[in-house]
Write a protein that holds these residues in place. Structure first.
Motif, PDB file in Angstrom:
ATOM      1  N   ALA A  44      10.193 -25.110  -8.860  1.00  0.00           N
ATOM      2  CA  ALA A  44      10.720 -25.784 -10.040  1.00  0.00           C
ATOM      3  C   ALA A  44      12.132 -25.329 -10.412  1.00  0.00           C
ATOM      4  CB  ALA A  44       9.781 -25.548 -11.215  1.00  0.00           C
ATOM      5  N   THR A  45      12.763 -24.508  -9.603  1.00  0.00           N
ATOM      6  CA  THR A  45      14.106 -24.017  -9.909  1.00  0.00           C
ATOM      7  C   THR A  45      15.101 -24.655  -8.947  1.00  0.00           C
ATOM      8  OG1 THR A  45      13.155 -21.916 -10.645  1.00  0.00           O
ATOM      9  CG2 THR A  45      15.509 -21.944 -10.214  1.00  0.00           C
TER      10      THR A  45
ATOM     11  N   ASP B 267      19.136 -11.954 -19.426  1.00  0.00           N
ATOM     12  CA  ASP B 267      17.825 -12.474 -19.045  1.00  0.00           C
ATOM     13  C   ASP B 267      17.725 -12.825 -17.562  1.00  0.00           C
ATOM     14  OD1 ASP B 267      17.083 -12.370 -21.748  1.00  0.00           O
ATOM     15  OD2 ASP B 267      17.849 -14.389 -22.114  1.00  0.00           O
ATOM     16  N   ILE B 268      18.830 -12.711 -16.845  1.00  0.00           N
ATOM     17  CA  ILE B 268      18.879 -13.127 -15.440  1.00  0.00           C
ATOM     18  C   ILE B 268      19.010 -11.883 -14.561  1.00  0.00           C
ATOM     19  CG2 ILE B 268      20.169 -14.442 -13.724  1.00  0.00           C
ATOM     20  CD1 ILE B 268      21.179 -16.197 -16.062  1.00  0.00           C
ATOM     21  N   LYS B 269      18.209 -11.829 -13.496  1.00  0.00           N
ATOM     22  CA  LYS B 269      18.292 -10.739 -12.529  1.00  0.00           C
ATOM     23  C   LYS B 269      18.728 -11.301 -11.183  1.00  0.00           C
ATOM     24  CE  LYS B 269      14.673  -8.162 -12.116  1.00  0.00           C
ATOM     25  NZ  LYS B 269      13.372  -7.492 -12.158  1.00  0.00           N
TER      26      LYS B 269
ATOM     27  N   GLY C 152      14.595 -15.110 -13.584  1.00  0.00           N
ATOM     28  CA  GLY C 152      14.731 -15.023 -15.031  1.00  0.00           C
ATOM     29  C   GLY C 152      13.503 -15.643 -15.666  1.00  0.00           C
ATOM     30  N   GLU C 153      13.403 -15.517 -16.974  1.00  0.00           N
ATOM     31  CA  GLU C 153      12.258 -16.108 -17.666  1.00  0.00           C
ATOM     32  C   GLU C 153      12.716 -16.664 -18.999  1.00  0.00           C
ATOM     33  OE1 GLU C 153       7.617 -15.230 -18.766  1.00  0.00           O
ATOM     34  OE2 GLU C 153       8.812 -13.681 -17.805  1.00  0.00           O
ATOM     35  N   ARG C 154      12.368 -17.906 -19.228  1.00  0.00           N
ATOM     36  CA  ARG C 154      12.690 -18.569 -20.490  1.00  0.00           C
ATOM     37  C   ARG C 154      11.438 -18.584 -21.339  1.00  0.00           C
ATOM     38  NH1 ARG C 154      14.319 -24.633 -21.572  1.00  0.00           N
ATOM     39  NH2 ARG C 154      15.081 -24.373 -23.671  1.00  0.00           N
ATOM     40  N   ARG C 155      11.539 -18.012 -22.526  1.00  0.00           N
ATOM     41  CA  ARG C 155      10.376 -17.911 -23.405  1.00  0.00           C
ATOM     42  C   ARG C 155      10.466 -18.934 -24.528  1.00  0.00           C
ATOM     43  NH1 ARG C 155       7.845 -13.273 -21.861  1.00  0.00           N
ATOM     44  NH2 ARG C 155       9.148 -11.708 -20.877  1.00  0.00           N
ATOM     45  N   ARG C 156       9.307 -19.309 -25.014  1.00  0.00           N
ATOM     46  CA  ARG C 156       9.226 -20.249 -26.120  1.00  0.00           C
ATOM     47  C   ARG C 156       9.674 -19.556 -27.405  1.00  0.00           C
ATOM     48  NH1 ARG C 156       3.494 -22.501 -26.997  1.00  0.00           N
ATOM     49  NH2 ARG C 156       3.911 -23.009 -24.853  1.00  0.00           N
TER      50      ARG C 156
ATOM     51  N   LYS D 174       8.871 -18.735 -15.902  1.00  0.00           N
ATOM     52  CA  LYS D 174       9.652 -18.014 -14.909  1.00  0.00           C
ATOM     53  C   LYS D 174      10.499 -18.958 -14.064  1.00  0.00           C
ATOM     54  CE  LYS D 174       9.010 -14.257 -11.675  1.00  0.00           C
ATOM     55  NZ  LYS D 174       8.065 -13.349 -11.083  1.00  0.00           N
ATOM     56  N   LEU D 175      11.733 -18.532 -13.798  1.00  0.00           N
ATOM     57  CA  LEU D 175      12.637 -19.217 -12.879  1.00  0.00           C
ATOM     58  C   LEU D 175      12.907 -18.257 -11.733  1.00  0.00           C
ATOM     59  CD1 LEU D 175      15.165 -20.358 -15.602  1.00  0.00           C
ATOM     60  CD2 LEU D 175      13.563 -21.854 -14.437  1.00  0.00           C
ATOM     61  N   MET D 176      12.822 -18.738 -10.507  1.00  0.00           N
ATOM     62  CA  MET D 176      13.045 -17.836  -9.370  1.00  0.00           C
ATOM     63  C   MET D 176      13.444 -18.625  -8.133  1.00  0.00           C
ATOM     64  SD  MET D 176      10.411 -15.446  -7.235  1.00  0.00           S
ATOM     65  CE  MET D 176      10.169 -14.183  -8.423  1.00  0.00           C
ATOM     66  N   ARG D 177      14.364 -18.036  -7.357  1.00  0.00           N
ATOM     67  CA  ARG D 177      14.698 -18.548  -6.032  1.00  0.00           C
ATOM     68  C   ARG D 177      14.969 -17.371  -5.119  1.00  0.00           C
ATOM     69  NH1 ARG D 177      15.705 -23.978  -4.845  1.00  0.00           N
ATOM     70  NH2 ARG D 177      15.543 -23.138  -2.769  1.00  0.00           N
ATOM     71  N   LYS D 178      14.610 -17.534  -3.845  1.00  0.00           N
ATOM     72  CA  LYS D 178      14.878 -16.525  -2.828  1.00  0.00           C
ATOM     73  C   LYS D 178      15.616 -17.196  -1.685  1.00  0.00           C
ATOM     74  CE  LYS D 178      10.916 -13.546  -3.724  1.00  0.00           C
ATOM     75  NZ  LYS D 178       9.810 -12.777  -3.116  1.00  0.00           N
ATOM     76  N   PHE D 179      16.634 -16.499  -1.165  1.00  0.00           N
ATOM     77  CA  PHE D 179      17.436 -17.006  -0.061  1.00  0.00           C
ATOM     78  C   PHE D 179      17.617 -15.893   0.966  1.00  0.00           C
ATOM     79  CE2 PHE D 179      18.891 -19.011  -3.985  1.00  0.00           C
ATOM     80  CZ  PHE D 179      18.767 -20.353  -3.688  1.00  0.00           C
ATOM     81  N   VAL D 180      17.420 -16.221   2.229  1.00  0.00           N
ATOM     82  CA  VAL D 180      17.705 -15.269   3.304  1.00  0.00           C
ATOM     83  C   VAL D 180      19.185 -15.421   3.629  1.00  0.00           C
ATOM     84  CG1 VAL D 180      17.216 -14.596   5.673  1.00  0.00           C
ATOM     85  CG2 VAL D 180      15.366 -15.419   4.211  1.00  0.00           C
ATOM     86  N   LEU D 181      19.910 -14.326   3.489  1.00  0.00           N
ATOM     87  CA  LEU D 181      21.349 -14.357   3.715  1.00  0.00           C
ATOM     88  C   LEU D 181      21.661 -14.290   5.207  1.00  0.00           C
ATOM     89  CD1 LEU D 181      22.423 -11.946   0.846  1.00  0.00           C
ATOM     90  CD2 LEU D 181      22.609 -14.431   0.890  1.00  0.00           C
TER      91      LEU D 181
END
Length: 162
Positions: free
Chosen positions: A53-54, A78-80, A93-97, A114-121
């Protein structure tokens, strides 16, 4: 339907929501004994759902790779942005109500959680030169490329006449 984040009912989202509704002990956790095939854990499903969903764009520029990720409503605290396993870029990151005692939601359409993405560099990414900037809810992570290796000059061997 109140606990659901996704409005669109697709088979994938329905299956993911079903898995999220299963208690931890029944979702392939340590409590599942008897040699049965274990399913994914709730944490795995939550992360898979966050990644699906991100939205993100990945661009290759002459000297850098750019990862552009929508992070609506999140501040820079809020973003890592992390690098795991030496070559996996993880953006989360996580967006809270917003909780207010006197407010009652009549409609809730904005995505929470929760928002998350992973990328292989790629191999030519410089792990020491990564920067991130968040502007207007859009995070841009730039990863500089390593300089190309110097082309090897052919070795000349002198031929002696005997």
């Amino acid at each position: 339907m109140e606990g659901r984040i996704f409005v669109h009912e697709t088979p994938l989202m329905t299956a993911l929501q079903h898995l999220l509704d299963i208690p931890d002990g029944e979702a392939g956790g340590a409590g599942n004994a008897g040699g049965e095939k274990q399913g994914p854990t709730r944490a795995y499903v939550r992360d898979a759902r966050a990644m699906a969903a991100t939205p993100a764009d990945v661009k290759e520029l002459p000297g850098t790779y750019a990862f552009v990720v929508d992070m609506p409503g999140l501040g820079s605290g809020d973003i890592k942005v992390q690098v795991e396993d030496e070559r996996v870029l993880v953006i989360s990151g996580e967006r809270r109500r917003e909780e207010k005692e006197d407010a009652k939601y009549l409609r809730m359409e904005r995505r929470m959680g929760k928002l998350m993405r992973k990328f292989v560099l790629p191999e030519n990414a410089d792990m020491e030169k990564i920067s991130a900037v968040c502007r207007d809810g859009v995070l841009t992570v730039s990863v500089e490329k390593l300089p190309p290796p110097e082309p090897k000059k052919p070795k000349t061997i002198q031929v002696q006449v005997a």
